[in-house]
Design an enzyme around this catalytic site. Structure first.
Site, mmCIF file in Angstrom:
data_model
loop_
_atom_site.group_PDB
_atom_site.id
_atom_site.type_symbol
_atom_site.label_atom_id
_atom_site.label_comp_id
_atom_site.label_asym_id
_atom_site.label_seq_id
_atom_site.Cartn_x
_atom_site.Cartn_y
_atom_site.Cartn_z
ATOM 1 N N SER A 83 0.823 -1.215 0.000
ATOM 2 C CA SER A 83 0.000 0.000 0.000
ATOM 3 C C SER A 83 0.853 1.259 0.000
ATOM 4 O O SER A 83 0.373 2.347 -0.320
ATOM 5 C CB SER A 83 -0.943 0.015 1.211
ATOM 6 N N LYS A 117 -13.167 4.235 -0.247
ATOM 7 C CA LYS A 117 -13.500 2.927 -0.812
ATOM 8 C C LYS A 117 -14.800 3.052 -1.600
ATOM 9 O O LYS A 117 -15.747 3.711 -1.159
ATOM 10 C CB LYS A 117 -13.641 1.878 0.299
#
Length: 366
Positions: free
Chosen positions: A188, A306
């Site tokens: 990430s 998200k």
């Protein structure tokens, strides 16, 4: 030229199409988007002859969320003869673009295009020479002139056109080539590194990503985003109930706070950066980010939203509009950008920078 090609992440063609249709209409450019599922690109076709040129000139590329690249093109060149693909391409570009500063022979970012990519790399050198001889390209690369794009969608089948170097992605195929650092705690970390490249001009890094700054990472475990801040010699408060990578703790630059990122409140007022990559409903994250910005708890923030399974463009637009409304209500001037990065999956990355406050008694946050 009335067509615009937009590259996007495969699987997000509908979102890219919805966005370009919406934002083109705001510029009074009306048309329709051609979408092929999982193709990695969208073609927007305007009803007026010069609509494509108007979009690549007047629609800020930085305002697009789902597009990786944007350029104007002519009609599709089909069935290029294998013995001479160059002549038709040169003919298509002559009179359309003059003295381009760079050539990019590209494909969409799909598995199916990998073989075609090998051809593009070999084809670039002779095509560049021919375009220079024809006056379509300058004799040397320069960032001050338009970028010439040749986009192959199949063998012997391509679109040709151009983008403006001050209103496009500077990266080949719209993808920055980043290498995963072997000592980073998670992959990430590449999301935040890419975000820095996309949202912050290179000549401002020394000022805005400076040594000794204070930063907060909400939902930090195991430390992929904290790693990028530590790498730039910042002091980081990493907020998460989960443990941080020992390699980061050993630097002495990280303070691990075992708290819920949504409940944490900073105890200092000189925080330059807050970053956040928490798996939570986008509306809840947007509300938390707005709270940090309105209260002046940080100067700049990068965070991920998200995405839901459906109506992704609408959801992101609502979240960004909410943050903008909160800033407006409190008299705070800020710059907001959002992009689905190459290293993002079912998410978009947002950058907000407070510029100054128009409310009496509130200090300048620049």
């Amino acid at each position: 030229m009335n067509k615009v090609v937009l590259y996007c992440r495969p699987g997000f063609e509908k979102e890219c199409a919805a966005e370009i249709t919406d934002k083109a209409a705001r510029l009074e450019v009306f048309g329709f988007a051609r979408v092929k599922e999982d193709s990695g690109y969208v073609i927007f076709e305007g009803y007026q002859q010069d609509d494509g040129e108007k979009l690549v000139r007047d629609l800020p590329f930085s305002s697009l969320i789902f597009a990786r690249q944007m350029f104007v093109v002519g009609e599709l060149l089909r069935d290029l003869p294998p013995e001479d693909r160059i002549t038709p391409i040169v003919g298509m570009l002559q009179g359309v673009v003059e003295k381009g500063g760079e050539l990019r022979v590209e494909v969409a970012d799909t598995n199916e295009s990998k073989e075609l990519m090998k051809f593009c790399r070999k084809f670039t050198v002779p095509l560049r020479a021919a375009l220079r001889e024809a006056g379509v390209l300058t004799n040397y690369e320069t960032p001050k002139r338009p970028v010439v794009h040749v986009f192959f969608i199949a063998p012997g089948c391509c679109y040709t056109g151009y983008s403006y170097s001050n209103n496009n992605s500077p990266f080949y195929m719209g993808i920055p080539r980043l290498k995963f650092p072997s000592d980073a705690p998670s992959r990430s970390t590449l999301k935040l590194e890419e975000a820095f490249h996309v949202f912050i001009p290179a000549d401002e890094w020394d000022e805005r990503l400076a040594n000794g700054m204070y930063a907060v990472d909400l939902g930090a475990c195991p430390g992929g985003w904290t790693y990028q801040l530590v790498k730039r010699n910042m002091w980081v408060s990493s907020v998460d109930n989960g443990p941080m990578a020992q390699s980061l703790m050993d630097t002495g630059q990280v303070t691990w706070l075992r708290e819920d990122g949504f409940r944490y409140r900073p105890n200092r007022n000189n925080i330059s950066w807050m970053v956040c990559d928490m798996v939570e409903k986008p509306a809840k994250v947007a509300a938390l980010m707005a709270q940090w910005l309105v209260n002046g708890w940080c100067r700049e923030t990068i965070f991920n939203l998200k995405l839901p399974m459906k109506k992704r463009y609408e959801e992101v637009s609502q979240n960004l509009a909410y943050i903008q409304a909160q800033l407006d209500e409190h008299g705070i001037n800020a710059q907001i950008q959002a992009r689905q990065l190459y290293h993002d999956r079912e998410e978009v990355t947002v950058h907000v920078r407070r510029l100054w406050a128009a409310v009496g008694g509130r200090r300048d946050e620049r």
